[in-house]
Design a protein around this motif. Structure first.
Motif, PDB file in Angstrom:
ATOM      1  N   ASN A  52       0.869  -1.189   0.000  1.00  0.00           N
ATOM      2  CA  ASN A  52       0.000   0.000   0.000  1.00  0.00           C
ATOM      3  C   ASN A  52       0.896   1.227   0.000  1.00  0.00           C
ATOM      4  OD1 ASN A  52      -2.007   1.881   0.240  1.00  0.00           O
ATOM      5  ND2 ASN A  52      -2.839   1.109   2.172  1.00  0.00           N
ATOM      6  N   PRO A  53       1.472   1.589  -1.154  1.00  0.00           N
ATOM      7  CA  PRO A  53       2.566   2.570  -1.208  1.00  0.00           C
ATOM      8  C   PRO A  53       2.192   3.994  -0.820  1.00  0.00           C
ATOM      9  CG  PRO A  53       1.809   2.030  -3.412  1.00  0.00           C
ATOM     10  CD  PRO A  53       1.145   1.050  -2.489  1.00  0.00           C
ATOM     11  N   LYS A  54       0.913   4.306  -0.782  1.00  0.00           N
ATOM     12  CA  LYS A  54       0.493   5.667  -0.423  1.00  0.00           C
ATOM     13  C   LYS A  54       0.160   5.808   1.062  1.00  0.00           C
ATOM     14  CE  LYS A  54      -1.440   6.523  -5.030  1.00  0.00           C
ATOM     15  NZ  LYS A  54      -0.254   7.267  -5.485  1.00  0.00           N
ATOM     16  N   LYS A  55       0.132   4.700   1.775  1.00  0.00           N
ATOM     17  CA  LYS A  55      -0.269   4.722   3.178  1.00  0.00           C
ATOM     18  C   LYS A  55       0.754   5.460   4.039  1.00  0.00           C
ATOM     19  CE  LYS A  55      -1.567   1.684   7.020  1.00  0.00           C
ATOM     20  NZ  LYS A  55      -1.772   0.272   7.452  1.00  0.00           N
ATOM     21  N   ILE A  56       0.258   6.286   4.947  1.00  0.00           N
ATOM     22  CA  ILE A  56       1.094   6.981   5.924  1.00  0.00           C
ATOM     23  C   ILE A  56       1.132   6.138   7.202  1.00  0.00           C
ATOM     24  CG2 ILE A  56       1.473   9.094   7.222  1.00  0.00           C
ATOM     25  CD1 ILE A  56       1.690   9.393   4.173  1.00  0.00           C
ATOM     26  N   VAL A  82      10.154   0.236   0.473  1.00  0.00           N
ATOM     27  CA  VAL A  82       9.923   0.974  -0.768  1.00  0.00           C
ATOM     28  C   VAL A  82       8.445   1.320  -0.897  1.00  0.00           C
ATOM     29  CG1 VAL A  82      10.187   0.975  -3.274  1.00  0.00           C
ATOM     30  CG2 VAL A  82      11.831  -0.275  -1.845  1.00  0.00           C
ATOM     31  N   ASN A  83       8.177   2.624  -0.981  1.00  0.00           N
ATOM     32  CA  ASN A  83       6.819   3.094  -1.221  1.00  0.00           C
ATOM     33  C   ASN A  83       6.869   4.263  -2.203  1.00  0.00           C
ATOM     34  OD1 ASN A  83       7.780   5.200   0.326  1.00  0.00           O
ATOM     35  ND2 ASN A  83       6.387   4.859   2.044  1.00  0.00           N
ATOM     36  N   ASP A  84       5.819   5.069  -2.240  1.00  0.00           N
ATOM     37  CA  ASP A  84       5.767   6.179  -3.198  1.00  0.00           C
ATOM     38  C   ASP A  84       6.878   7.200  -2.975  1.00  0.00           C
ATOM     39  OD1 ASP A  84       3.774   5.462  -4.906  1.00  0.00           O
ATOM     40  OD2 ASP A  84       2.205   6.699  -4.005  1.00  0.00           O
ATOM     41  N   GLN A  85       7.375   7.296  -1.757  1.00  0.00           N
ATOM     42  CA  GLN A  85       8.336   8.349  -1.438  1.00  0.00           C
ATOM     43  C   GLN A  85       9.739   8.082  -1.975  1.00  0.00           C
ATOM     44  OE1 GLN A  85       7.916   8.588   2.842  1.00  0.00           O
ATOM     45  NE2 GLN A  85       6.330  10.160   2.689  1.00  0.00           N
ATOM     46  N   ASN A  86      10.100   6.811  -2.151  1.00  0.00           N
ATOM     47  CA  ASN A  86      11.464   6.502  -2.605  1.00  0.00           C
ATOM     48  C   ASN A  86      11.507   5.526  -3.773  1.00  0.00           C
ATOM     49  OD1 ASN A  86      10.625   4.258  -1.193  1.00  0.00           O
ATOM     50  ND2 ASN A  86      12.494   4.017   0.000  1.00  0.00           N
ATOM     51  N   ASN A 111      -0.380  -5.079  -6.422  1.00  0.00           N
ATOM     52  CA  ASN A 111       0.004  -5.494  -7.762  1.00  0.00           C
ATOM     53  C   ASN A 111       0.263  -4.301  -8.673  1.00  0.00           C
ATOM     54  OD1 ASN A 111      -1.122  -6.207 -10.730  1.00  0.00           O
ATOM     55  ND2 ASN A 111      -0.054  -7.964  -9.858  1.00  0.00           N
ATOM     56  N   ALA A 112      -0.560  -3.276  -8.560  1.00  0.00           N
ATOM     57  CA  ALA A 112      -0.348  -2.069  -9.365  1.00  0.00           C
ATOM     58  C   ALA A 112       1.010  -1.450  -9.056  1.00  0.00           C
ATOM     59  CB  ALA A 112      -1.463  -1.065  -9.103  1.00  0.00           C
TER      60      ALA A 112
END
Length: 253
Positions: A52-56, A82-86, A111-112
Motif C-alpha cells: 500500500n505505497p500511499k499509506k502513511i 519501498v513506497n511512493d516516497q522513494n 500489484n499495481a
C-alpha cells in the motif's frame, strides 16, 4: 538461483486490545521459521516492497520488520521499505538486496505498485531470496489470479481477476483459507460462488495460515495443510506437519 518462499501469513504479529499490531517471533508451524533461517543466509540488505505505497504509517515499517525478524533470530544489517516516497531508487535498492520481501494487503493495490516499479524486469537477474505473505506471495505468479475481496468487487463487472505478476512461478495461491472458508462477499459464498467457477480456468493452491510453498530453482515443495482447487473441486493435497513435492505432481500443475 532464485528461491521463493510463498506463505499464507508470516504471523509475525500479535494484536493488542485496540487492534494495533505488535511484532513477535515468527511462528514455526510446519517449520516455517526454520525454513526462513535455512535460506536467508546472506543478511546484508532486505528490500521490502509495500503493498500500500500511499499509506502513511504511524510507525516506521523498517523498524517493525527489523523487530519481528530480530525476535525470530534473523537480523539484516539494513532494511529498505519501498513506497511512493522513494520508488525512484528501486533499481539501486534491488542491486544491493539479498532478500526481497513482498508485503501483502489489498492485492490490486499491491500489484499495481509492483508493475509501476517494473519489478518483473528488475528481478529477472536477481539471485537471492524472495519472500512474501498473502498478496505478496500471490504476486510472484506469472498471471496472478485476483479474487474479489472487498465489498462491491464481486458485483463489479469491471473488476479484473487476472493481473500481471512477477513471472517467477506457475503457482497461483489463495491464502487465509482458515479465515475465508465460511465468509460471504456481496451476498455470495467466497469459496463456492466467487472462486470456484474460476478454477475451471485456473487451478489454485489454497493455503491456511501456517502453510507455505518453497520454490528452489525448478523444484517446488509444499509444507503443511493445503488444498488443490481445480475444476470446481477442493481436494486436500497435504496435511499439517507433512510436506509434498509439487513440481513432480502432474495433477497439480
Amino acid at each position: 538461483m532464485k528461491t521463493l518462499i510463498m506463505s499464507s501469513s508470516f504471523r509475525g504479529f500479535t494484536t493488542d486490545e485496540y487492534g494495533n499490531k505488535i511484532p513477535c517471533k515468527i511462528d514455526n508451524e510446519n517449520g516455517f521459521l526454520d525454513t526462513l533461517k535455512k535460506y536467508l543466509t546472506k543478511r546484508k540488505c532486505m528490500v521490502i516492497i509495500s503493498g500500500n505505497p500511499k499509506k502513511i504509517h504511524t510507525k516506521d515499517p523498517n523498524e517493525i520488520t527489523r523487530e519481528y525478524f530480530a525476535l525470530s533470530g534473523i537480523a539484516f544489517d539494513e532494511y529498505i521499505y519501498v513506497n511512493d516516497q522513494n520508488k525512484d531508487k528501486i533499481k539501486e535498492y534491488i542491486a544491493k538486496a539479498d532478500c526481497i520481501n513482498l508485503f501483502g494487503g489489498h492485492l490490486p493495490t499491491g500489484n499495481a505498485f509492483i508493475n509501476e516499479l517494473n519489478l518483473r524486469e528488475l528481478v529477472k537477474d536477481f539471485d537471492g531470496v524472495l519472500i512474501g505473505g498473502s498478496g505478496g506471495a500471490m504476486d510472484m505468479a506469472d498471471t496472478v489470479y485476483c479474487k474479489p475481496e472487498e465489498d462491491g468487487e464481486f458485483t463489479d463487472k469491471k473488476f479484473n481477476r487476472y493481473l500481471k505478476g512477477l513471472g517467477l512461478t506457475n503457482i497461483n495461491i489463495i491464502p487465509h483459507y482458515n479465515l475465508i472458508k465460511d465468509k460471504m462477499l456481496d451476498g455470495a459464498r467466497i469459496i463456492e460462488d466467487v472462486i470456484a467457477p474460476d478454477t475451471y480456468k485456473t487451478p489454485l493452491i489454497v493455503l491456511p495460515d501456517g502453510s507455505y510453498i518453497v520454490q528452489e530453482g525448478q523444484r517446488q515443495f509444499l509444507y503443511g495443510e493445503a488444498f488443490l482447487f481445480k475444476n470446481g473441486k477442493l481436494v486436500q493435497i497435504c496435511e499439517n506437519n507433512k510436506n509434498t513435492i509439487l513440481s513432480d505432481d502432474e495433477k497439480i500443475l
